[in-house]
Design a protein around this motif. Sequence first.
Motif, short mmCIF file in Angstrom:
data_model
loop_
_atom_site.label_atom_id
_atom_site.label_comp_id
_atom_site.label_asym_id
_atom_site.label_seq_id
_atom_site.Cartn_x
_atom_site.Cartn_y
_atom_site.Cartn_z
N THR A 64 0.82 -1.22 0.00
CA THR A 64 0.00 0.00 0.00
C THR A 64 0.85 1.26 0.00
N VAL A 72 -13.32 -1.38 -1.20
CA VAL A 72 -12.02 -1.00 -1.73
C VAL A 72 -11.94 -1.65 -3.11
N LEU A 95 -10.70 -2.90 -6.76
CA LEU A 95 -9.49 -3.35 -7.43
C LEU A 95 -9.75 -3.54 -8.93
N HIS A 124 -5.41 -0.23 -7.75
CA HIS A 124 -6.43 0.44 -6.96
C HIS A 124 -7.28 1.34 -7.84
N ARG A 148 -9.27 4.03 -7.34
CA ARG A 148 -9.51 4.94 -6.22
C ARG A 148 -10.73 5.81 -6.42
N SER A 188 -11.51 3.55 0.82
CA SER A 188 -10.68 3.59 -0.39
C SER A 188 -9.86 4.87 -0.49
N LEU A 216 -2.25 0.59 -4.70
CA LEU A 216 -2.24 -0.77 -4.18
C LEU A 216 -1.56 -1.64 -5.23
#
Length: 249
Positions: free
Chosen positions: A63, A183, A185, A221, A223, A230, A236
Amino acid sequence: MIYFNKRCIAGRYLGKAAFLFLLALTGVFRTQAQRIGLNRPDHDDWRYYFGMSISYNSSYLHTSKNPRFYQNDSILVTEPGSKGGIALGLLGTLRISNHLEFRANPQLIIGGSKYITYTLKNPSPGESIIEQKLMPSTIVGFPFHFKFNSDRIHNFRVYLLGGIKYDLDLASNSAARNAEDLVKLKKGDFGVETGIGFNFYLRFVTVSPEIKFSQGLTNIHSRDPSLKYSSVFDKLQSRMIFFTLNLED
């Protein structure tokens, strides 16, 4: 505030356990190989050969915090973690020279869910101080490696490998409806891999225990600054370790 990273300690123990496992397995196979004659002496002259692989893998997310993380009034600490999974794959190897081969290893990685544990500053009614957000994962991977082989010693050989991979996460939630506890992905991930393995030439098959490390280079990620869990991250990136047993003709 001192933040103690348990994952680093776990990683050290996992690495030591993997090394001891491979060392013990190498000793068993080498002892067995010395009791018998030379198996398949012409195998290293084959132009190409095929096989299959089965792996245990452990993955987690590396992260990178958003610069505004320390101004966040909701999240105090974040800690990534993972659960183990199984990978099943096919192997195709092309001989380039006596010590260099090219290998493709398409595989399906089942399980290995990632999660992030959050410590909240001011939990809402019904929330606990510790919240864990799970990100299920089912990955179709396409690794391509160059193998650098040592000289064959009786029925034993060591090799190093390095290469690239492209992963497609079939369980990606990047297109999911916005929700505060998500979150997100992305589906695709590009990265590099490196590892070490041991060839044991048996009478009808080559057995190769292997340990491999994989590092994603892509920011996976997706975002959304409006999502509570998030918005604290900028990047990530995936990290994986594989303990593999290869069976080749």
